[in-house]
Design a protein around this motif. Sequence first.
Motif, PDB file in Angstrom:
ATOM      1  N   ALA A 106       0.829  -1.209   0.000  1.00 48.19           N
ATOM      2  CA  ALA A 106       0.000   0.000   0.000  1.00 48.19           C
ATOM      3  C   ALA A 106       0.862   1.257   0.000  1.00 48.19           C
ATOM      4  O   ALA A 106       0.516   2.249  -0.643  1.00 48.19           O
ATOM      5  CB  ALA A 106      -0.932  -0.006   1.207  1.00 48.19           C
TER       6      ALA A 106
ATOM      7  N   ARG B 147      -5.493  -0.768  -3.872  1.00 46.16           N
ATOM      8  CA  ARG B 147      -5.936  -1.315  -2.582  1.00 46.16           C
ATOM      9  C   ARG B 147      -6.142  -2.821  -2.648  1.00 46.16           C
ATOM     10  O   ARG B 147      -5.731  -3.548  -1.752  1.00 46.16           O
ATOM     11  CB  ARG B 147      -7.228  -0.617  -2.159  1.00 46.16           C
ATOM     12  N   ASP B 148      -6.797  -3.300  -3.695  1.00 46.81           N
ATOM     13  CA  ASP B 148      -7.049  -4.742  -3.819  1.00 46.81           C
ATOM     14  C   ASP B 148      -5.753  -5.539  -3.882  1.00 46.81           C
ATOM     15  O   ASP B 148      -5.668  -6.637  -3.333  1.00 46.81           O
ATOM     16  CB  ASP B 148      -7.907  -5.042  -5.046  1.00 46.81           C
TER      17      ASP B 148
ATOM     18  N   VAL C 250      -4.223  -5.616  -0.313  1.00 40.26           N
ATOM     19  CA  VAL C 250      -4.959  -6.572   0.527  1.00 40.26           C
ATOM     20  C   VAL C 250      -4.628  -7.994   0.111  1.00 40.26           C
ATOM     21  O   VAL C 250      -4.442  -8.879   0.953  1.00 40.26           O
ATOM     22  CB  VAL C 250      -6.481  -6.290   0.466  1.00 40.26           C
TER      23      VAL C 250
ATOM     24  N   LEU D 270      -7.307  -2.514   5.911  1.00 37.15           N
ATOM     25  CA  LEU D 270      -6.316  -1.561   5.406  1.00 37.15           C
ATOM     26  C   LEU D 270      -6.953  -0.179   5.420  1.00 37.15           C
ATOM     27  O   LEU D 270      -8.072  -0.005   4.946  1.00 37.15           O
ATOM     28  CB  LEU D 270      -5.909  -1.951   3.982  1.00 37.15           C
ATOM     29  N   TRP D 271      -6.240   0.792   5.989  1.00 39.56           N
ATOM     30  CA  TRP D 271      -6.737   2.159   5.995  1.00 39.56           C
ATOM     31  C   TRP D 271      -5.560   3.126   6.021  1.00 39.56           C
ATOM     32  O   TRP D 271      -4.428   2.746   6.267  1.00 39.56           O
ATOM     33  CB  TRP D 271      -7.689   2.395   7.157  1.00 39.56           C
ATOM     34  N   ARG D 272      -5.878   4.375   5.749  1.00 36.47           N
ATOM     35  CA  ARG D 272      -4.847   5.414   5.737  1.00 36.47           C
ATOM     36  C   ARG D 272      -5.157   6.447   6.802  1.00 36.47           C
ATOM     37  O   ARG D 272      -6.295   6.884   6.948  1.00 36.47           O
ATOM     38  CB  ARG D 272      -4.787   6.068   4.359  1.00 36.47           C
TER      39      ARG D 272
ATOM     40  N   VAL E  65       0.014   4.467   6.037  1.00 37.74           N
ATOM     41  CA  VAL E  65      -0.880   3.404   5.595  1.00 37.74           C
ATOM     42  C   VAL E  65      -0.814   2.336   6.674  1.00 37.74           C
ATOM     43  O   VAL E  65       0.275   1.933   7.095  1.00 37.74           O
ATOM     44  CB  VAL E  65      -0.429   2.817   4.242  1.00 37.74           C
TER      45      VAL E  65
END
Length: 107
Positions: free
Chosen positions: A33, A39-40, A43, A58-60, A65
């Motif tokens: 990331a 994103r995919d 992940v 997953l997040w920012r 990240v």
Amino acid sequence: MLALFVLMLIWGLMAASAQLQCVDAARAGARAAARSEPRDDAVAAARSAAPRGARVDLWREGDLVRVRVRTHAVGPGPLAVSLRGEAAALAEDAAGSGGSAARETVP
């Protein structure tokens, strides 16, 4: 009695192995990331290293990240524990120089 001890030892080793897989998977997802991969794909990178059936988030947060990988170590009663690995990486688009820094936390 010895058989019970051996079974507990094996369970402990399997749980430790799953914990390490969670940490490694979180690192792999955070690195992907941070490199601005879709994103995919990030992940998928985390899932490929995670134990079977693990949940990947997953997040920012600002320039970071973050990836969290969670799973359960199966076992009877109190031995069924939750395992988690988390990693954070500085997004390359925020780093300016193109480098990334990673850190991990494992509660």
